[in-house]
Design a protein around this motif. Structure first.
Motif, PDB file in Angstrom:
ATOM      1  N   LYS A 115      42.594   6.330  32.797  1.00 25.65           N
ATOM      2  CA  LYS A 115      42.389   6.386  34.245  1.00 25.65           C
ATOM      3  C   LYS A 115      42.474   7.848  34.699  1.00 25.65           C
ATOM      4  O   LYS A 115      42.169   8.761  33.950  1.00 25.65           O
ATOM      5  CB  LYS A 115      43.447   5.523  34.932  1.00 25.65           C
ATOM      6  CG  LYS A 115      43.429   4.052  34.506  1.00 25.65           C
ATOM      7  CD  LYS A 115      42.365   3.280  35.245  1.00 25.65           C
ATOM      8  CE  LYS A 115      42.376   1.799  34.864  1.00 25.65           C
ATOM      9  NZ  LYS A 115      43.520   1.084  35.432  1.00 25.65           N
ATOM     10  N   LYS A 116      42.944   8.061  35.902  1.00 29.41           N
ATOM     11  CA  LYS A 116      43.006   9.417  36.450  1.00 29.41           C
ATOM     12  C   LYS A 116      44.173  10.208  35.871  1.00 29.41           C
ATOM     13  O   LYS A 116      45.030   9.667  35.182  1.00 29.41           O
ATOM     14  CB  LYS A 116      43.116   9.347  37.977  1.00 29.41           C
ATOM     15  CG  LYS A 116      41.842   8.885  38.669  1.00 29.41           C
ATOM     16  CD  LYS A 116      42.015   8.895  40.163  1.00 29.41           C
ATOM     17  CE  LYS A 116      40.735   8.513  40.879  1.00 29.41           C
ATOM     18  NZ  LYS A 116      39.664   9.490  40.695  1.00 29.41           N
ATOM     19  N   LYS A 117      44.185  11.491  36.222  1.00 31.99           N
ATOM     20  CA  LYS A 117      45.279  12.378  35.835  1.00 31.99           C
ATOM     21  C   LYS A 117      45.864  12.994  37.085  1.00 31.99           C
ATOM     22  O   LYS A 117      45.157  13.183  38.072  1.00 31.99           O
ATOM     23  CB  LYS A 117      44.760  13.462  34.892  1.00 31.99           C
ATOM     24  CG  LYS A 117      44.205  12.908  33.592  1.00 31.99           C
ATOM     25  CD  LYS A 117      43.500  13.966  32.780  1.00 31.99           C
ATOM     26  CE  LYS A 117      42.949  13.362  31.485  1.00 31.99           C
ATOM     27  NZ  LYS A 117      42.134  14.320  30.738  1.00 31.99           N
ATOM     28  N   PRO A 118      47.134  13.322  37.044  1.00 34.03           N
ATOM     29  CA  PRO A 118      47.707  13.983  38.220  1.00 34.03           C
ATOM     30  C   PRO A 118      47.060  15.343  38.432  1.00 34.03           C
ATOM     31  O   PRO A 118      46.714  16.026  37.476  1.00 34.03           O
ATOM     32  CB  PRO A 118      49.194  14.120  37.870  1.00 34.03           C
ATOM     33  CG  PRO A 118      49.264  13.957  36.391  1.00 34.03           C
ATOM     34  CD  PRO A 118      48.121  13.102  35.986  1.00 34.03           C
ATOM     35  N   THR A 119      46.905  15.715  39.689  1.00 32.02           N
ATOM     36  CA  THR A 119      46.314  17.018  39.970  1.00 32.02           C
ATOM     37  C   THR A 119      47.356  18.109  39.771  1.00 32.02           C
ATOM     38  O   THR A 119      48.563  17.850  39.748  1.00 32.02           O
ATOM     39  CB  THR A 119      45.802  17.090  41.416  1.00 32.02           C
ATOM     40  OG1 THR A 119      46.924  17.013  42.308  1.00 32.02           O
ATOM     41  CG2 THR A 119      44.820  15.963  41.712  1.00 32.02           C
ATOM     42  N   VAL A 120      46.871  19.316  39.657  1.00 26.71           N
ATOM     43  CA  VAL A 120      47.783  20.457  39.528  1.00 26.71           C
ATOM     44  C   VAL A 120      48.687  20.540  40.756  1.00 26.71           C
ATOM     45  O   VAL A 120      49.885  20.830  40.649  1.00 26.71           O
ATOM     46  CB  VAL A 120      46.972  21.752  39.358  1.00 26.71           C
ATOM     47  CG1 VAL A 120      47.894  22.958  39.392  1.00 26.71           C
ATOM     48  CG2 VAL A 120      46.204  21.722  38.057  1.00 26.71           C
ATOM     49  N   ALA A 121      48.096  20.275  41.910  1.00 27.78           N
ATOM     50  CA  ALA A 121      48.902  20.340  43.142  1.00 27.78           C
ATOM     51  C   ALA A 121      50.011  19.296  43.114  1.00 27.78           C
ATOM     52  O   ALA A 121      51.133  19.551  43.577  1.00 27.78           O
ATOM     53  CB  ALA A 121      47.998  20.131  44.351  1.00 27.78           C
ATOM     54  N   GLN A 122      49.735  18.135  42.589  1.00 28.21           N
ATOM     55  CA  GLN A 122      50.770  17.099  42.503  1.00 28.21           C
ATOM     56  C   GLN A 122      51.910  17.538  41.589  1.00 28.21           C
ATOM     57  O   GLN A 122      53.082  17.372  41.920  1.00 28.21           O
ATOM     58  CB  GLN A 122      50.167  15.783  41.983  1.00 28.21           C
ATOM     59  CG  GLN A 122      49.434  14.974  43.048  1.00 28.21           C
ATOM     60  CD  GLN A 122      48.871  13.678  42.504  1.00 28.21           C
ATOM     61  OE1 GLN A 122      48.052  13.686  41.589  1.00 28.21           O
ATOM     62  NE2 GLN A 122      49.300  12.563  43.065  1.00 28.21           N
ATOM     63  N   ILE A 123      51.548  18.081  40.446  1.00 28.21           N
ATOM     64  CA  ILE A 123      52.582  18.507  39.503  1.00 28.21           C
ATOM     65  C   ILE A 123      53.393  19.664  40.081  1.00 28.21           C
ATOM     66  O   ILE A 123      54.619  19.725  39.923  1.00 28.21           O
ATOM     67  CB  ILE A 123      51.936  18.906  38.161  1.00 28.21           C
ATOM     68  CG1 ILE A 123      51.269  17.675  37.518  1.00 28.21           C
ATOM     69  CG2 ILE A 123      52.982  19.495  37.220  1.00 28.21           C
ATOM     70  CD1 ILE A 123      52.209  16.527  37.226  1.00 28.21           C
TER      71      ILE A 123
END
Lengths: 165, 329
Positions: B251-259
């Motif tokens: 599925k999707k991956k966390p965004t850099v901003a989320q991390i």
């Protein structure tokens, strides 16, 4: 007296009751709240909506309930008293008494009760070793044995909390 | 410095790939990058990472990615710069392979390196935010990040009073649903999630204490220091942070901003409530579940490492340490 107080609390926790009962011994509630405000382990600030609370916390990590926790876990009991500092209040239960088993990995809720301003129990959970289930005090119909266990846990915790320096 | 000179500088001062940079180095074969295409990028990537230096006033840097024969829209890079003009930026794009990128800017700029990076695939080791380091006072190393209040997303009141607790551990989740990028779509998702938790699950409120949308905004779920509903029978003292999205395998991956926001939030919580790094766990560490998904779970080692480094700063005020600088969005 302590045992009687919590025994009555436990017996006043039938299934389906929205309000699980009032404190049979108001002086016990008074003593606990006085103890929390006089010599808290910590005092924390909590904001819920427009209300700011001062939460007095008394925690004991001593083994007040020997034999209740797995070997690798430590018993712990905590009393919370949440007093509104500003705002209308109502967002947090004023009182909470917990008995837990804790380790570095996690904390398991052995039992806990939430109370009103008068010490009357409004809800909570009880861990039942026989079924390995957590019973919702608002919904579950406790057997006499379960009620006795709840009584023992809470009475033991209250006695140690009140007896602590 | 002209654009052409800047490109030459790109070749001359290219920074090496870090061990966890799994993406491709992007080169422009000596051509100006004011719109010119790069070499093909023969790997999947979810974003571009740029570092360099403005020689004059800063200006937006934009990137466009080719998909097949079609160039995509110009996307403005975000990031941070220092007083001396040093900057790093990133552009988030959808996962692609075999495409090219082109850059443009009106500023006089020297680009040190540009990488196509699969941020979500970063393993243990330095992350993309570690390249800019500076000694700072320990008190400033874990500032409270901006948290958008319940009022800002129109939260409904809790169905019953909360139970107070003392925070002592942190559990990371994913919402296993949409990954909103804008504030507006995040609000819609937050409201839908609260309704699901209250009306579907029967909980008194949103399960988590914090949620982080795809754009990195941090939203207040339940108030702090009240018992949540995010790990079965292990909620007492447990702070729940959920990244919005479904990060299950495939599925999707966390965004850099989320991390980045998760890192700042975790460091602040750890410092504020004295929560050791080894008590920052994934949901799957505590019960049988896929949550928080493979792509997010793979980030938790680095999250704990960063949190531990932050704790070290607090442990010794005399220590001068390298600390993380993160984007301001």
């Amino acid at each position: 007296m302590v045992k009687l107080f919590f025994l009555l609390l436990a017996l006043a926790a039938p299934a389906g009751a929205a309000n699980l009962g009032r404190a049979a011994d108001p002086s016990m509630w008074d003593r606990l709240t006085e103890r929390a405000q006089r010599s808290p382990t910590t005092v924390e600030k909590l904001t819920v909506g427009d209300t700011e609370y001062r939460v007095f916390v008394v925690t004991l990590a001593t083994a007040a309930v020997e034999g209740q926790c797995p070997a690798e876990m430590t018993p712990r009991m905590t009393f919370y008293l949440a007093k509104p500092v500003s705002g209308p209040g109502g967002g947090v239960y004023p009182g909470r008494l917990t008995v837990q088993c804790t380790s570095a990995e996690f904390t398991r809720q052995e039992t806990s009760v939430d109370t009103g301003f008068d010490g009357g129990v409004r809800g909570g959970t009880l861990y039942d070793p026989a079924s390995n289930k957590f019973l919702d005090l608002e919904k579950a119909k406790l057997t006499p044995k379960q009620k006795a266990r709840l009584d023992a846990l809470l009475a033991g915790a209250a006695a140690r909390l009140l007896g602590a320096p | 410095m002209s654009m052409r000179a800047a490109v030459l500088a790109l070749l001359a001062f290219a920074a090496p790939l870090r061990a966890n940079d799994v993406g491709a180095r992007v080169e422009f074969a000596g051509r100006p990058f004011d719109g010119a295409a790069s070499n093909p990028i023969r790997t999947d990537f979810t974003g571009l990472l740029i570092q360099g230096r403005f020689e004059g006033p800063a200006a937006p840097v934009e990137a466009s990615v080719k998909s097949g024969t079609t160039w995509g829209p110009w996307i403005e890079a975000t990031g941070e710069s220092t007083k001396n003009g040093r900057f790093w930026m990133k552009v988030l794009v959808a996962g692609r392979k075999g495409d090219s990128v082109r850059l443009r800017t009106t500023a006089a700029v020297e680009v040190f390196g540009l990488y196509a990076t699969d941020f979500a695939e970063e393993g243990p080791g330095p992350g993309p935010f570690r390249n800019m380091t500076a000694p700072v006072p320990s008190a400033a190393s874990s500032p409270k990040p901006e948290v958008k209040s319940r009022a800002e997303w129109g939260a409904r009141p809790a169905a019953k009073p909360y139970s107070p607790m003392t925070p002592e551990r942190i559990t990371i989740h994913h919402t296993e649903s949409a990954q909103p990028l804008s504030a507006e779509s995040a609000i819609d998702e937050l409201q839908a999630t609260q309704r699901f938790h209250q009306n579907g699950r029967g909980w008194i409120d949103m399960a988590y204490h914090y949620l982080i949308d795809g754009g990195g905004r941090i939203w207040e779920g339940r108030p702090m220091a009240v018992v949540g509903a995010h790990v079965k029978e292990k909620n007492d003292g447990n702070v729940g942070i959920s990244l919005m999205g479904d990060f299950s395998k495939g599925k999707k991956k966390p965004t850099v901003a989320q991390i980045a926001s998760l890192t700042r939030l975790t460091r602040w919580l750890s410092a504020t409530y004295a929560i050791p790094a080894d008590r920052v766990k994934g949901h799957r560490d505590q019960e049988i579940t896929e949550c928080p998904g493979d792509a997010l779970y793979a980030q938790l080692y680095e999250l704990r490492r960063t949190t531990a480094a932050s704790a070290d700063l607090f442990a010794s005020t005399r220590r001068t340490a390298m600390v993380l600088r993160e984007p301001a969005w």
